[in-house]
Enzyme design. Structure first.
Site, mmCIF file in Angstrom:
data_model
loop_
_atom_site.group_PDB
_atom_site.id
_atom_site.type_symbol
_atom_site.label_atom_id
_atom_site.label_comp_id
_atom_site.label_asym_id
_atom_site.label_seq_id
_atom_site.Cartn_x
_atom_site.Cartn_y
_atom_site.Cartn_z
ATOM 1 C CE LYS A 227 -4.534 -7.586 7.278
ATOM 2 N NZ LYS A 227 -5.318 -6.366 7.369
ATOM 3 C CB CYS B 180 -6.702 -7.834 2.301
ATOM 4 S SG CYS B 180 -5.415 -6.593 2.210
ATOM 5 C CB VAL C 201 -0.949 0.000 1.220
ATOM 6 C CG1 VAL C 201 -1.625 1.349 1.396
ATOM 7 C CG2 VAL C 201 -2.000 -1.086 1.052
ATOM 8 N N GLY D 168 -7.549 -15.711 -0.628
ATOM 9 C CA GLY D 168 -6.400 -15.753 0.276
ATOM 10 C C GLY D 168 -5.792 -14.370 0.300
ATOM 11 N NE ARG E 69 1.500 -9.918 2.255
ATOM 12 C CZ ARG E 69 1.421 -8.602 2.475
ATOM 13 N NH1 ARG E 69 1.708 -8.093 3.657
ATOM 14 N NH2 ARG E 69 1.059 -7.793 1.501
HETATM 15 N N1 LIG Z 1 -2.002 -5.223 0.317
HETATM 16 C C1 LIG Z 1 -3.211 -4.819 -0.062
HETATM 17 O O1 LIG Z 1 -3.697 -5.179 -1.139
HETATM 18 C C2 LIG Z 1 -4.016 -3.888 0.804
HETATM 19 C C3 LIG Z 1 -5.142 -3.239 0.255
HETATM 20 C C4 LIG Z 1 -5.869 -2.389 1.058
HETATM 21 C C5 LIG Z 1 -5.525 -2.203 2.393
HETATM 22 N N2 LIG Z 1 -4.446 -2.875 2.903
HETATM 23 C C6 LIG Z 1 -4.104 -2.618 4.313
HETATM 24 O O2 LIG Z 1 -3.025 -1.692 4.334
HETATM 25 C C7 LIG Z 1 -2.120 -1.994 5.392
HETATM 26 C C8 LIG Z 1 -0.733 -2.260 4.841
HETATM 27 O O3 LIG Z 1 -0.782 -3.405 4.008
HETATM 28 P P1 LIG Z 1 0.458 -3.854 3.100
HETATM 29 O O4 LIG Z 1 -0.010 -5.015 2.315
HETATM 30 O O5 LIG Z 1 1.014 -2.675 2.396
HETATM 31 O O6 LIG Z 1 1.486 -4.330 4.259
HETATM 32 P P2 LIG Z 1 3.029 -4.713 4.097
HETATM 33 O O7 LIG Z 1 3.282 -5.714 5.134
HETATM 34 O O8 LIG Z 1 3.322 -5.007 2.652
HETATM 35 O O9 LIG Z 1 3.807 -3.365 4.447
HETATM 36 C C9 LIG Z 1 3.857 -2.807 5.711
HETATM 37 C C10 LIG Z 1 5.154 -2.000 5.821
HETATM 38 O O10 LIG Z 1 5.133 -1.273 7.049
HETATM 39 C C11 LIG Z 1 6.447 -1.278 7.574
HETATM 40 N N3 LIG Z 1 6.415 -0.961 8.993
HETATM 41 C C12 LIG Z 1 6.033 -1.739 10.037
HETATM 42 N N4 LIG Z 1 6.159 -1.062 11.204
HETATM 43 C C13 LIG Z 1 6.595 0.169 10.881
HETATM 44 C C14 LIG Z 1 6.889 1.331 11.646
HETATM 45 N N5 LIG Z 1 6.754 1.326 12.968
HETATM 46 N N6 LIG Z 1 7.329 2.428 11.012
HETATM 47 C C15 LIG Z 1 7.498 2.426 9.650
HETATM 48 N N7 LIG Z 1 7.221 1.362 8.885
HETATM 49 C C16 LIG Z 1 6.780 0.243 9.489
HETATM 50 C C17 LIG Z 1 6.968 -2.678 7.245
HETATM 51 O O11 LIG Z 1 8.370 -2.737 7.307
HETATM 52 C C18 LIG Z 1 6.418 -2.868 5.829
HETATM 53 O O12 LIG Z 1 7.309 -2.403 4.847
HETATM 54 C C19 LIG Z 1 -2.749 -3.183 6.130
HETATM 55 O O13 LIG Z 1 -3.557 -2.690 7.168
HETATM 56 C C20 LIG Z 1 -3.603 -3.834 5.070
HETATM 57 O O14 LIG Z 1 -4.674 -4.559 5.630
HETATM 58 C C21 LIG Z 1 -3.681 -3.690 2.143
#
Ligand SMILES: NC(=O)c1ccc[n+]([C@@H]2O[C@H](COP(=O)([O-])OP(=O)(O)OC[C@H]3O[C@@H](n4cnc5c(N)ncnc54)[C@H](O)[C@@H]3O)[C@@H](O)[C@H]2O)c1
Length: 435
Positions: free
Chosen positions: A262, A259, A11, A256, A329
């Site tokens: 969970k 998102c 994201v 799967g 994932r």
């Molecule tokens: N992946 C998707 O398709 C998607 C779509 C919509 C919403 N979301 C939501 O968005 C959020 C992020 O998802 P994602 O898939 O990008 O996760 P991700 O695991 O790919 O990325 C999260 C990032 O945050 C970083 N991080 C963790 N703690 C940190 C901190 N204290 N300071 C700075 N950086 C930190 C991690 O190192 C990682 O790079 C989640 O809540 C997810 O549910 C994801």
């Protein structure tokens, strides 16, 4: 405008690059030093169409930079997007908010009066209200702006969103978010303004609805299997009803990824907490139906290997949790592959993008860089992630390399006539007469 984007995963990296592309000056922040170094050099840490070129453009133009320092972020801008992960807690279905809280608490002391912290992470309803006082001490405010991008088309979804939801606590916060997104709304993106609680709910309700639609049609596939009906025809005929629509009505191996699974569990857990568990009790069944599709696929495959996987060779097409992505994932494909291996087969997996990620999680599976290699001497081929290139495969050529031409199309996207004409035995969920 100057913005920070904290958490540069799927994201955050996409949001940061797209915000820079639309004219803002952006600082991306992550605790992962390797990730920050790669992004600063213009290299995305995952496969996402269009992202690499956009990163290179904006980094070269100097409108996108990266750091590991939250203090630097607090000084750099007055608008901060929080995009860190909210995984499932290991001990329950609830969301683990420790990363979101670490960012809010890490930013708060350095924020300037009037700063706006905008959550994009998916969180339990009520989170923004709970965190607001921690920012108020610095004269800063919280807003929630949930993210709806889909992996595989994340850049397009960010630049041309079907809606932008702004959950705000003041007119000032609304004005700030309108200014951030002005280039997107000018191009026609609808902008929905609401409170933070409703904004948080839009995200989990949307994902719950999508998951329910998928599990609904998969439950129908189970009925079709018993009654000799055809679930693809059923789905097509249902989907033509404009009140229902065809999207997410594709019967198969189920959902799967990072998102949907969970998010529905976290929603069910949150509903319990607020005394409304019964309102979304159906989500537990949605989850169970989804888990069942993985077991059903393994069982279907086992029928093609004479009732046992012991000493058999199984080819798996697809490892990513969905096509267009290298994200593994909670991948249904890999869960099936691993179970087949556990039951005694040698399993060779092919995927156009996700092999490296898959190998890191399932080192005991074997991997092949091309489909023919994966299928050599296979007793059964399992089609588990519906990459478009698998529809272009030549069934006659593949029939020549396998030990026995047997295919389980767990995604229901391959052409049964073409495969049958080349001598393959077929199995697919919800299509008992295919064989
Ligand atoms: N992946 C998707 O398709 C998607 C779509 C919509 C919403 N979301 C939501 O968005 C959020 C992020 O998802 P994602 O898939 O990008 O996760 P991700 O695991 O790919 O990325 C999260 C990032 O945050 C970083 N991080 C963790 N703690 C940190 C901190 N204290 N300071 C700075 N950086 C930190 C991690 O190192 C990682 O790079 C989640 O809540 C997810 O549910 C994801």
């Amino acid at each position: 405008m100057r913005l920070t984007v904290i958490g540069t995963g799927y994201v955050g990296a996409v949001h940061a690059a797209c915000m820079a592309e639309t004219g803002h000056e952006v600082l991306g922040v992550d605790v992962d030093e390797e990730r920050v170094a790669a992004l600063a050099a213009g290299h995305p840490p995952f496969h996402e169409p269009g992202l690499s070129a956009m990163l290179q453009r904006t980094v070269a133009a100097g409108t996108l930079r990266f750091t590991t320092s939250l203090e630097e972020a607090a000084r750099f801008a007055d608008t901060h997007f929080v995009c860190v992960g909210t995984p499932q807690r290991p001990d329950s279905g609830a969301a683990d908010l420790r990363h979101v809280e670490a960012v809010v608490d890490g930013l708060a002391p350095g924020l300037r009066e009037g700063a706006l912290v905008v959550g994009k992470s998916t969180v339990p309803v009520g989170t923004a209200d709970r965190l607001a006082p921690r920012l108020a001490v610095s004269g800063a405010e919280i807003a929630w702006n949930p993210e709806f991008l889909r992996e595989g088309s994340a850049v397009q979804d960010t630049l041309r969103p079907e809606r932008i939801v702004a959950g705000v606590r003041s007119a000032g916060a609304e004005a700030r978010l309108r200014a951030v997104y002005a280039p997107l709304t000018a191009a026609g993106a609808p902008f929905v303004v609401t409170d933070t609680v409703t904004a948080e709910l839009v995200k989990v309700a949307s994902n719950s609805f999508l998951a329910t639609k998928i599990s609904f049609i998969n439950a129908m596939a189970e009925i079709c299997d018993v009654m000799g009906a055809d679930v693809l025809t059923l789905a097509e005929a249902m989907g033509r009803d404009s009140r229902i629509g065809p999207a997410f009505l594709s019967p198969g191996l189920g959902f799967g990824g990072s998102c949907l699974p969970k998010d529905i569990r976290a929603f069910a857990a949150r509903a319990e907490e607020i005394g409304r568990g019964e309102s979304v009790a159906f989500l537990r069944q949605v989850d169970e139906i989804n888990a069942r599709q993985r077991r059903r696929t393994v069982d279907l495959a086992e029928r093609f290997t004479g009732g046992s996987f012991e000493d058999r060779d199984v080819a798996v097409l697809g490892a990513a949790f969905k096509p267009g992505s290298d994200d593994v994932r909670d991948s249904p494909a890999l869960a099936v592959a691993e179970e087949v291996r556990r039951r005694g087969a040698r399993v060779r997996v092919h995927d156009p993008e996700a092999i490296d990620n898959a190998r890191a999680v399932y080192p005991e599976l074997q991997y092949a860089l091309d489909v023919t290699k994966a299928c050599e001497q296979a007793d059964v081929v399992l089609h588990l992630t519906e990459w478009p290139q698998y529809r272009e495969l030549d069934p006659a050529a593949l029939a020549g390399v396998v030990r026995a031409p047997a295919l389980v199309d767990a995604r229901n996207t391959l052409d049964p006539q073409a495969w049958r004409a080349a001598g393959w035995r077929l199995g697919a969920p919800g299509r008992p007469r295919l064989g």
